[in-house]
Design a protein around this motif. Structure first.
Motif, short mmCIF file in Angstrom:
data_model
loop_
_atom_site.label_atom_id
_atom_site.label_comp_id
_atom_site.label_asym_id
_atom_site.label_seq_id
_atom_site.Cartn_x
_atom_site.Cartn_y
_atom_site.Cartn_z
N LEU A 122 44.34 49.74 31.11
CA LEU A 122 44.00 48.33 31.22
C LEU A 122 45.23 47.46 31.48
O LEU A 122 45.12 46.26 31.63
CB LEU A 122 43.27 47.87 29.95
N ARG A 123 46.40 48.08 31.51
CA ARG A 123 47.60 47.36 31.92
C ARG A 123 47.85 47.51 33.41
O ARG A 123 48.47 46.65 34.03
CB ARG A 123 48.82 47.87 31.15
N SER A 124 47.37 48.61 33.98
CA SER A 124 47.70 48.86 35.39
C SER A 124 46.57 49.54 36.15
O SER A 124 46.81 50.20 37.15
CB SER A 124 48.96 49.74 35.47
N GLY A 125 45.35 49.42 35.67
CA GLY A 125 44.21 50.07 36.31
C GLY A 125 43.68 49.31 37.51
O GLY A 125 44.28 48.34 37.98
N ILE A 169 32.74 35.78 34.42
CA ILE A 169 33.10 37.05 33.79
C ILE A 169 34.46 37.52 34.30
O ILE A 169 35.32 37.95 33.53
CB ILE A 169 32.03 38.12 34.07
N LEU A 170 34.65 37.42 35.61
CA LEU A 170 35.92 37.83 36.22
C LEU A 170 37.08 37.01 35.68
O LEU A 170 38.16 37.54 35.41
CB LEU A 170 35.82 37.69 37.74
N VAL A 179 41.86 43.92 40.64
CA VAL A 179 40.43 43.80 40.92
C VAL A 179 40.23 43.62 42.42
O VAL A 179 40.82 42.73 43.03
CB VAL A 179 39.80 42.61 40.16
N VAL A 180 39.41 44.48 42.99
CA VAL A 180 39.07 44.40 44.41
C VAL A 180 37.62 43.96 44.52
O VAL A 180 36.73 44.58 43.94
CB VAL A 180 39.25 45.76 45.11
#
Length: 298
Positions: free
Chosen positions: A88-91, A106-107, A119-120
Motif C-alpha cells: 500500500l506504499r507502492s502498489g 472514494i478515490l 491508480v490507473v
C-alpha cells in the motif's frame, strides 16, 4: 530456547515427518533432526515418539504444538501486515468505469490514506468493463446495473433516472419533458453497443411498442456530448451524470421511470488482494455522498 528449534519442531509436527518438514523449510533432513534433538536434550523432554519410521507426538509434544500454532499464526499475521503496508506504499490499482464520476469521493479518500499507490483509471461501457474484470485487466469495475456475473463483490453507489438530452436550440428544448413516442420524428444519438443506458432505453421502447431509430452512434462520452451540443439529435443520460454544460438541456422522460443503478464490483477471488481490499474497505467506510454532476455516459 532457539527460534530455529521451535520452528523445526513445529514443521515436523504439522507435516508429520522430518523429510516433509525439511522440504517445506528448504533445509536438509539431518539439519531438522538436529534442531529437534537439541530442543529435546536441552529441556530433557520427549516431543516425538519415533517408532517404525513413524513420528508421533507425545503428550508433551501435543501441548507444545498448541503453543507453537498460536506463535506461528501470529508470525504469519505480522508478515501479512508488513507486506500489506509495503504494497500500500507502492502498489498499483486499476479502475475501469463507465463513469468514474461515481467513485471520485472514494478515490479521493483512498488517495489521502494511500498516496503511494498508483491508480490507473480507464473508461468503458458495461460490456468492456465486465470483460476487463474477467481478464484481470481491471481490479475494480464501475458499471450501470449488475451484469449476470457470479462470485463478485458488489457495492451499490447510487440510483438515478434516465433523461433525454438536447441542445439549447433544439425544437424540444422548451418542452419541459418528453415521452419516448415524442422522440420518433427526431434523429437519436446513442452510445455504442454495450452501453447499459442504451439498452435500458431500447428495452423500454420495445415494451411500449415504440420503434427508436438511432441516426448517430457515438463512441465514448465526450463524442456523445459534442454531437448533442451541435444540435444533431436527442441523446440519453443518467440524471446523476447530467452536467452544467450551458449548451445542453435535460428533459425528464414521461411514463415508467428508467433507472440506472450504478455499482462498483470486483471478482471475489481477487477481493483479498491488498490494494483491492483497501479500496473496498475505503468505499464501505464512506457514506454515499451526492456526486457533482457531469455528462459522462449515455
Amino acid at each position: 530456547m532457539r527460534y530455529v528449534q521451535l520452528r523445526a519442531f513445529h514443521y515436523v509436527a504439522i507435516y508429520g515427518g522430518f523429510s516433509r518438514a525439511a522440504n517445506e523449510l528448504l533445509l536438509t533432513q539431518p539439519a531438522i533432526s538436529d534442531q529437534v534433538r537439541k530442543l529435546e536434550e536441552e529441556y530433557d523432554i520427549l516431543l516425538f515418539s519415533r517408532q517404525r519410521k513413524q513420528v508421533v507426538l507425545t503428550p508433551a509434544g501435543e501441548q507444545l504444538l498448541a503453543i507453537t500454532r498460536r506463535m506461528f499464526e501470529t508470525e504469519t499475521q505480522a508478515l501479512e501486515l508488513l507486506s500489506e503496508s509495503r504494497a500500500l506504499r507502492s502498489g498499483r490499482l486499476s479502475i475501469m468505469a463507465d463513469a468514474v464520476h461515481h467513485v471520485l469521493h472514494i478515490l479521493t479518500a483512498f488517495r489521502l490514506q494511500y498516496p503511494g499507490v498508483k491508480v490507473v483509471v480507464r473508461s468503458g461501457n458495461t460490456e468492456t468493463v465486465t470483460k476487463a474484470l474477467m481478464s484481470y485487466e481491471a481490479d475494480i469495475g464501475v458499471i450501470g446495473d449488475m451484469p449476470p456475473m457470479r462470485d463478485t463483490e458488489v457495492i451499490h453507489l447510487n440510483s438515478s433516472p434516465i433523461v433525454a438530452c438536447v441542445a439549447v436550440g433544439h425544437p424540444l428544448a422548451a418542452a419541459g419533458s418528453v415521452s419516448l413516442a415524442d422522440l420518433h420524428p427526431y434523429p437519436l444519438v446513442a452510445r455504442e453497443q454495450g452501453s447499459k443506458t442504451r439498452k435500458k432505453v431500447e428495452d423500454a421502447a420495445h415494451a411500449r411498442g415504440i420503434t427508436l431509430s438511432f441516426a448517430i452512434e457515438a463512441e465514448g462520452r465526450e463524442a456523445m456530448r459534442e454531437i448533442l451540443a451541435m444540435g444533431l439529435g436527442v441523446g440519453f443520460v443518467s440524471e446523476a451524470e447530467f452536467g452544467h454544460d450551458p449548451r445542453l438541456v435535460r428533459l425528464p422522460i414521461d411514463g415508467t421511470p428508467m433507472a440506472m443503478d450504478e455499482v462498483m464490483i470486483c471478482l471475489k477471488e481477487r477481493a483479498e488482494a491488498k490494494t483491492i481490499r483497501a479500496f473496498l474497505k475505503t468505499a464501505r467506510g464512506l457514506e454515499t455522498a451526492p456526486a457533482h454532476r457531469v455528462i459522462i455516459d449515455a
